[in-house]
Design a protein around this motif. Structure first.
Motif, PDB file in Angstrom:
ATOM      1  N   ILE A 251      41.032  36.850  46.934  1.00  0.00           N
ATOM      2  CA  ILE A 251      39.952  37.677  46.410  1.00  0.00           C
ATOM      3  C   ILE A 251      39.630  38.817  47.373  1.00  0.00           C
ATOM      4  O   ILE A 251      39.421  38.598  48.567  1.00  0.00           O
TER       5      ILE A 251
ATOM      6  N   LYS B   1      37.171  44.295  45.382  1.00  0.00           N
ATOM      7  CA  LYS B   1      37.314  44.839  44.032  1.00  0.00           C
ATOM      8  C   LYS B   1      37.330  43.746  42.965  1.00  0.00           C
ATOM      9  O   LYS B   1      37.139  44.023  41.777  1.00  0.00           O
ATOM     10  N   ASP B   2      37.572  42.500  43.378  1.00  0.00           N
ATOM     11  CA  ASP B   2      37.660  41.384  42.432  1.00  0.00           C
ATOM     12  C   ASP B   2      36.318  40.704  42.194  1.00  0.00           C
ATOM     13  O   ASP B   2      36.246  39.725  41.445  1.00  0.00           O
TER      14      ASP B   2
ATOM     15  N   ALA C  63      38.475  42.520  33.433  1.00  0.00           N
ATOM     16  CA  ALA C  63      38.680  41.238  34.104  1.00  0.00           C
ATOM     17  C   ALA C  63      38.656  40.078  33.122  1.00  0.00           C
ATOM     18  O   ALA C  63      39.236  39.021  33.375  1.00  0.00           O
TER      19      ALA C  63
ATOM     20  N   ILE D 201      38.198  35.165  34.782  1.00  0.00           N
ATOM     21  CA  ILE D 201      38.055  35.987  35.986  1.00  0.00           C
ATOM     22  C   ILE D 201      38.475  35.159  37.205  1.00  0.00           C
ATOM     23  O   ILE D 201      37.923  34.083  37.440  1.00  0.00           O
TER      24      ILE D 201
ATOM     25  N   TYR E 114      43.270  31.981  44.005  1.00  0.00           N
ATOM     26  CA  TYR E 114      43.486  33.427  44.005  1.00  0.00           C
ATOM     27  C   TYR E 114      42.984  34.044  45.309  1.00  0.00           C
ATOM     28  O   TYR E 114      41.945  33.633  45.848  1.00  0.00           O
TER      29      TYR E 114
END
Length: 238
Positions: free
Chosen positions: A84, A87-88, A148, A188, A82
């Motif tokens: 990133i 905000k993640d 999340a 997540i 992912y």
């Protein structure tokens, strides 16, 4: 006929107990290719005979059936890292508020579409006070972590609502909620990246480096908390 909205069709649900289908659903869920709503199942033109409630119930049952270590092995296969952004990266003061209290407030009080500030107010501990600004920040941080993990969602105006998955989760007994804790932490994206890549402090710090030094200090302990929850489950076969 295959559905164009979802990678799962009616034949899949009819043979959901097939181990291959269970593994496929786990992989699609953790890849965020199926959402925590199965909202298409509320559509009058849906192609699947199963209801949204039963689809979510099947998903939860499968997550309860597989250990966190088994799920990690499943998602490692052909894993796509992912991207990133800041905000993640989760930020919270009390993980129990993220995991239990946010969804409890939304479901038990039958609240749909509340602000971060209102959630922060509802999450106040007895005999404590906060300014509206502090309530907003507390509600925002803990609601975003709950989101999340798939328990709630928020719209463009930041109004909170429980997901169908969150409602099902909230109805579970305490034993099943404990069983799912590490598995929803692993949902997540940041945590998936960290564990697939080896779960070391260096890997964690690589992602934290996108933040300012002061923000890194605040969020490092949060990420370590989530890593510990997952690691303990993997180590003990839970």
């Amino acid at each position: 006929m295959d559905c164009k909205i979802c990678p799962i069709d009616n034949n899949f649900w009819l043979s959901i107990e097939n181990p291959g289908n269970e593994i496929f659903l786990i992989k699609e869920f953790y890849a965020h290719k199926v959402d925590t709503e199965f909202s298409c199942l509320n559509n009058d033109l849906k192609l699947c005979a199963i209801s949204q409630k039963n689809a979510i119930s099947n998903l939860v049952s499968i997550l309860l059936k597989y250990s966190c270590a088994q799920i990690l092995d499943i998602i490692k296969n052909d894993f796509k890292t992912y991207d990133i952004e800041s905000k993640d990266i989760p930020q919270f003061s009390d993980f129990d508020d993220c995991y239990h209290s946010v969804i409890d407030k939304l479901v038990c009080l039958n609240i749909d579409g509340i602000t971060y500030e209102k959630m922060g107010f509802l999450l106040r501990k007895p005999n404590t006070t906060r300014t509206p600004i502090a309530d907003h920040k507390y509600g925002e941080n803990h609601s975003k972590v709950a989101a999340a993990m798939g328990l709630c969602s928020f719209d463009k105006k930041h109004l909170l609502r429980p997901t169908a998955f969150g409602k099902c989760f909230q109805s579970l007994d305490s034993k099943d909620k404990l069983n799912l804790r590490s598995k929803l932490c692993l949902y997540i994206p940041l945590l998936q990246n960290i564990f697939v890549q080896g779960n070391t402090d260096d890997i964690m710090d690589k992602y934290l480096n996108i933040l300012s030094e002061s923000t890194q200090m605040r969020r490092r302990s949060n990420i370590k908390t989530l890593r510990t929850i997952i690691s303990d489950s993997v180590d003990y076969g839970l």
